[in-house]
Design a protein around this motif. Structure first.
Motif, PDB file in Angstrom:
ATOM      1  N   THR A 169     110.289  33.463   6.746  1.00 53.53           N
ATOM      2  CA  THR A 169     109.618  33.125   5.489  1.00 53.53           C
ATOM      3  C   THR A 169     109.986  31.686   5.164  1.00 53.53           C
ATOM      4  N   VAL A 170     108.963  30.841   5.052  1.00 57.87           N
ATOM      5  CA  VAL A 170     109.176  29.400   4.911  1.00 57.87           C
ATOM      6  C   VAL A 170     108.660  28.932   3.556  1.00 57.87           C
ATOM      7  N   SER A 171     109.383  28.036   2.939  1.00 56.29           N
ATOM      8  CA  SER A 171     109.045  27.562   1.596  1.00 56.29           C
ATOM      9  C   SER A 171     107.848  26.626   1.603  1.00 56.29           C
ATOM     10  N   HIS A 172     106.917  26.907   0.714  1.00 59.02           N
ATOM     11  CA  HIS A 172     105.879  25.940   0.355  1.00 59.02           C
ATOM     12  C   HIS A 172     106.234  25.487  -1.054  1.00 59.02           C
ATOM     13  N   TYR A 173     106.794  24.294  -1.156  1.00 63.31           N
ATOM     14  CA  TYR A 173     107.392  23.865  -2.424  1.00 63.31           C
ATOM     15  C   TYR A 173     106.359  23.765  -3.539  1.00 63.31           C
ATOM     16  N   THR A 174     106.668  24.405  -4.631  1.00 63.67           N
ATOM     17  CA  THR A 174     105.895  24.265  -5.862  1.00 63.67           C
ATOM     18  C   THR A 174     106.878  24.266  -7.014  1.00 63.67           C
ATOM     19  N   GLN A 175     106.562  23.486  -8.008  1.00 62.98           N
ATOM     20  CA  GLN A 175     107.443  23.428  -9.172  1.00 62.98           C
ATOM     21  C   GLN A 175     107.420  24.771  -9.896  1.00 62.98           C
ATOM     22  N   HIS A 176     108.571  25.295 -10.215  1.00 64.82           N
ATOM     23  CA  HIS A 176     108.694  26.586 -10.885  1.00 64.82           C
ATOM     24  C   HIS A 176     109.097  26.409 -12.352  1.00 64.82           C
ATOM     25  N   LYS A 177     108.577  27.299 -13.187  1.00 68.71           N
ATOM     26  CA  LYS A 177     108.976  27.359 -14.596  1.00 68.71           C
ATOM     27  C   LYS A 177     109.236  28.804 -14.966  1.00 68.71           C
ATOM     28  N   THR A 178     109.961  28.989 -16.065  1.00 69.63           N
ATOM     29  CA  THR A 178     110.282  30.340 -16.520  1.00 69.63           C
ATOM     30  C   THR A 178     109.148  30.877 -17.383  1.00 69.63           C
ATOM     31  N   VAL A 179     108.697  32.084 -17.064  1.00 69.73           N
ATOM     32  CA  VAL A 179     107.627  32.719 -17.823  1.00 69.73           C
ATOM     33  C   VAL A 179     108.184  33.175 -19.181  1.00 69.73           C
ATOM     34  N   GLU A 180     107.470  32.807 -20.250  1.00 67.57           N
ATOM     35  CA  GLU A 180     107.899  33.198 -21.601  1.00 67.57           C
ATOM     36  C   GLU A 180     107.484  34.635 -21.913  1.00 67.57           C
ATOM     37  N   ASN A 181     107.983  35.118 -23.023  1.00 63.63           N
ATOM     38  CA  ASN A 181     107.579  36.433 -23.539  1.00 63.63           C
ATOM     39  C   ASN A 181     106.433  36.209 -24.527  1.00 63.63           C
ATOM     40  N   TYR A 182     105.240  36.720 -24.165  1.00 65.13           N
ATOM     41  CA  TYR A 182     104.064  36.498 -25.003  1.00 65.13           C
ATOM     42  C   TYR A 182     103.790  37.666 -25.944  1.00 65.13           C
ATOM     43  N   PHE A 183     104.669  38.658 -25.942  1.00 63.69           N
ATOM     44  CA  PHE A 183     104.450  39.843 -26.774  1.00 63.69           C
ATOM     45  C   PHE A 183     104.289  39.449 -28.248  1.00 63.69           C
ATOM     46  N   GLY A 184     103.246  40.016 -28.865  1.00 65.24           N
ATOM     47  CA  GLY A 184     103.001  39.778 -30.283  1.00 65.24           C
ATOM     48  C   GLY A 184     102.171  38.553 -30.577  1.00 65.24           C
ATOM     49  N   MET A 185     101.937  37.682 -29.573  1.00 56.84           N
ATOM     50  CA  MET A 185     101.102  36.501 -29.792  1.00 56.84           C
ATOM     51  C   MET A 185      99.623  36.890 -29.769  1.00 56.84           C
ATOM     52  N   THR A 186      98.801  36.097 -30.426  1.00 56.87           N
ATOM     53  CA  THR A 186      97.357  36.269 -30.286  1.00 56.87           C
ATOM     54  C   THR A 186      96.957  35.797 -28.887  1.00 56.87           C
ATOM     55  N   LEU A 187      95.755  36.177 -28.490  1.00 56.26           N
ATOM     56  CA  LEU A 187      95.281  35.760 -27.168  1.00 56.26           C
ATOM     57  C   LEU A 187      95.250  34.245 -27.065  1.00 56.26           C
ATOM     58  N   VAL A 196     105.589  32.944  11.449  1.00 55.22           N
ATOM     59  CA  VAL A 196     105.911  32.240  10.207  1.00 55.22           C
ATOM     60  C   VAL A 196     104.961  32.663   9.102  1.00 55.22           C
ATOM     61  N   VAL A 197     105.524  32.993   7.936  1.00 53.74           N
ATOM     62  CA  VAL A 197     104.725  33.212   6.736  1.00 53.74           C
ATOM     63  C   VAL A 197     105.235  32.240   5.673  1.00 53.74           C
ATOM     64  N   TYR A 198     104.314  31.713   4.889  1.00 56.07           N
ATOM     65  CA  TYR A 198     104.690  30.737   3.861  1.00 56.07           C
ATOM     66  C   TYR A 198     104.696  31.401   2.487  1.00 56.07           C
ATOM     67  N   GLU A 199     105.611  30.945   1.654  1.00 57.30           N
ATOM     68  CA  GLU A 199     105.762  31.513   0.315  1.00 57.30           C
ATOM     69  C   GLU A 199     106.059  30.390  -0.664  1.00 57.30           C
ATOM     70  N   ASN A 200     105.360  30.419  -1.807  1.00 57.94           N
ATOM     71  CA  ASN A 200     105.637  29.413  -2.836  1.00 57.94           C
ATOM     72  C   ASN A 200     107.067  29.572  -3.338  1.00 57.94           C
ATOM     73  N   SER A 201     107.797  28.471  -3.390  1.00 56.77           N
ATOM     74  CA  SER A 201     109.170  28.523  -3.899  1.00 56.77           C
ATOM     75  C   SER A 201     109.576  27.141  -4.379  1.00 56.77           C
ATOM     76  N   ASP A 202     110.752  27.084  -5.026  1.00 54.86           N
ATOM     77  CA  ASP A 202     111.258  25.792  -5.480  1.00 54.86           C
ATOM     78  C   ASP A 202     112.211  25.174  -4.465  1.00 54.86           C
ATOM     79  N   LYS A 203     112.294  25.800  -3.268  1.00 57.12           N
ATOM     80  CA  LYS A 203     113.082  25.232  -2.183  1.00 57.12           C
ATOM     81  C   LYS A 203     112.293  24.101  -1.523  1.00 57.12           C
ATOM     82  N   PRO A 204     112.974  23.203  -0.786  1.00 55.79           N
ATOM     83  CA  PRO A 204     112.264  22.091  -0.140  1.00 55.79           C
ATOM     84  C   PRO A 204     111.144  22.584   0.768  1.00 55.79           C
TER      85      PRO A 204
END
Length: 499
Positions: free
Chosen positions: A152-170, A119-127
């Motif tokens: 491969t077994v789910s380790h549930y973590t809340q997921h969000k969509t990564v934004e596009n940071y191009f052109g932003m200041t640090l 068994v290997v665990y992977e962060n996912s939004d599955k139960p």
């Protein structure tokens, strides 16, 4: 229920589970795999299974583990469970479909079909605990029994969509990243055609669904200070592994030791807590690493006389290494005082470690060896140290003066030895008891000599007819090999073979 107390106060004692400081592999022998895994989970341990034959166990019972039961182990480690299998299985059953199943039921299905499970665990939004992939497709047939299947077994973590940071200041990109629950990783700068100080690349592509805590590295246009990745957690890890992780994250590492009863070379502390960010590349992180409990912290020997060095090494159970000399000018340094040492002060070393020193002055021999025979141990050690000899003490039971030197390994007056040459002195330990010798077959004169040399006395002498040679000992009291006080009388019976 309702409990009345004398002072009107109710005291409730709670017990909180904590991983033991000295965690060992629990005894799961003859349990089933599922029973053992429940116990291992309580200690934050993971399990993999392998199947073996065993004449003492029933099928599906655990017959052994790796590491072995009772071995020390770190929380989070994996334990291999060796399970007794049947001996008449020629082919595994059709591979079951377990994607979407709970990991425990998936294991049961696979093991009942004669497969091994990893068994290997992977962060996912599955139960939490749901199987999200199997490396051998469902319905596969013709596989050998106990083929390994990785789930491969789910380790549930809340997921969000990564934004596009191009052109932003640090600062703007970092604010967006932190607000989404992600972590700003390393920050690097490069010349480009884009506006200076703005993001031109990111480590995780925009539009990706990512778990909270995902590290996102940024590449910035222009010049600036490169920042290392977030500080990794290296507590409990081997110092070599910990150093590699920190250096890969962009940090430099220094190491200090601390005596501990735990595993040697394990990281006990890190000077910057895990997860911190914003440090320039090359920032030093100090690791405190466990060393043996009997380790010695070396002193600063600079300015010590050679006699003081010898005394210090003896007291700390260390040994003397190479002795060298220098005539280079030193500030306010006395002749033949220490100006350098081979192991830096403050370093933890094991007993028996050799420390070499450099003395200020012309090379020379040790002084003429003094005679220490008859001296007390302390007096002999001091006299030899003063003459620049290193002393090793041996003890011998004898009838001399208790604590006095009986002999020394280098003769009095020897003067061609290098500083620190070892001299062994033998010190008398006066016995208050002596073991009665076996006098059988000895003549009376021989028996008397033996007794006198051991500090015993001859007692009553009697005769008894026997077939042994006349006038030889055939009996004694006390018997041989008995421990008695000095000056005890030993009675002997001699043979009368005259007929």
């Amino acid at each position: 229920g309702n409990i009345r107390t004398s002072d009107g106060k109710c005291r409730i004692k709670i017990s909180v589970n904590k991983y033991p400081d000295n965690l060992t592999v629990p005894d799961v022998k003859y349990m089933t795999a599922s029973e053992a895994e429940k116990i291992l989970k309580q200690y934050n341990l993971y399990a993999v299974t392998e199947y073996v034959t065993d004449v003492y166990a029933n099928e599906k019972q655990i017959v052994n583990t790796k590491p072995e039961i009772g071995s020390f182990i770190q929380p989070g480690a994996t334990v291999t469970l060796y399970i007794c299998q049947g001996t008449e299985i020629n082919e595994a059953k059709t591979m079951p479909k377990v994607v979407g199943d709970d990991v425990d039921s998936a294991k049961d299905k696979l093991e009942n079909a004669y497969y091994l499970v990893s068994v290997v665990y992977e962060n996912s939004d599955k139960p939490e605990g749901q199987v999200i992939a199997q490396d051998i497709p469902a319905y596969t047939t013709g596989l050998a029994p106990w083929t390994m299947v990785t789930l491969t077994v789910s380790h549930y973590t809340q997921h969000k969509t990564v934004e596009n940071y191009f052109g932003m200041t640090l600062d703007a990109a970092a604010a967006k990243i932190n607000a989404a629950g992600f972590i700003v990783g390393s920050v690097s700068y490069v010349d480009s055609i884009y506006t200076s100080g703005t993001v031109i690349n990111q480590g995780v592509k925009s539009g990706t669904s990512a778990a909270a805590g995902t590290v996102i590295n940024l590449l910035i246009s222009g010049e600036g200070i490169d920042l290392a990745s977030p500080v990794p957690d290296v507590l409990g890890k081997n110092v070599t592994v910990a150093t590699q992780l920190l250096e890969q994250a962009g940090y430099s590492v220094s190491i200090t030791g601390s005596p501990s009863s735990g595993a040697v070379d394990m990281v006990l502390k890190q000077s910057v807590a895990a997860g911190n960010t914003g440090y320039p590349v090359g920032t030093k992180i100090t690791l405190t690493v466990s060393i043996a409990e009997d380790s010695v912290k070396t002193a600063d020997l600079k300015g010590y006389t050679f006699t003081q060095v010898l005394k210090y090494l003896s007291e700390k159970k260390l040994t003397l290494g190479a002795v060298t000399f220098t005539t280079e000018a030193q500030d306010q340094t006395a002749e033949y005082a220490v100006v350098a040492q081979t192991i830096a002060s403050g370093t933890y070393v094991n007993p028996g470690t050799s420390i070499g020193v450099t003395l200020y002055g012309e090379p020379c021999y040790a002084k003429a060896a003094p005679s220490t025979v008859g001296m007390t141990e302390a007096g002999a050690v001091k006299a030899l140290n003063d003459a620049w000899y290193r002393v090793e003490v041996e003890y011998e039971y004898a009838n001399g003066t208790d604590g006095a030197v009986l002999r020394q390994s280098i003769a009095e007056g020897v003067s061609d030895k290098v500083p620190g040459t070892k001299v062994t002195i033998t010190v008398c330990v006066k016995k208050t008891t002596v073991t009665v010798p076996d006098l059988s077959g000895k003549t009376l004169d021989q028996a008397v000599d033996i007794l006198i040399n051991l500090g015993l006395e001859l007692g009553v002498v009697s005769y008894e007819q026997s077939n042994s040679p006349s006038d030889t000992v055939i009996n004694q009291s006390p018997a041989a090999n008995i421990e008695v006080a000095f000056n005890t009388e030993v009675n002997v019976t001699l043979s009368d073979n005259t007929g």
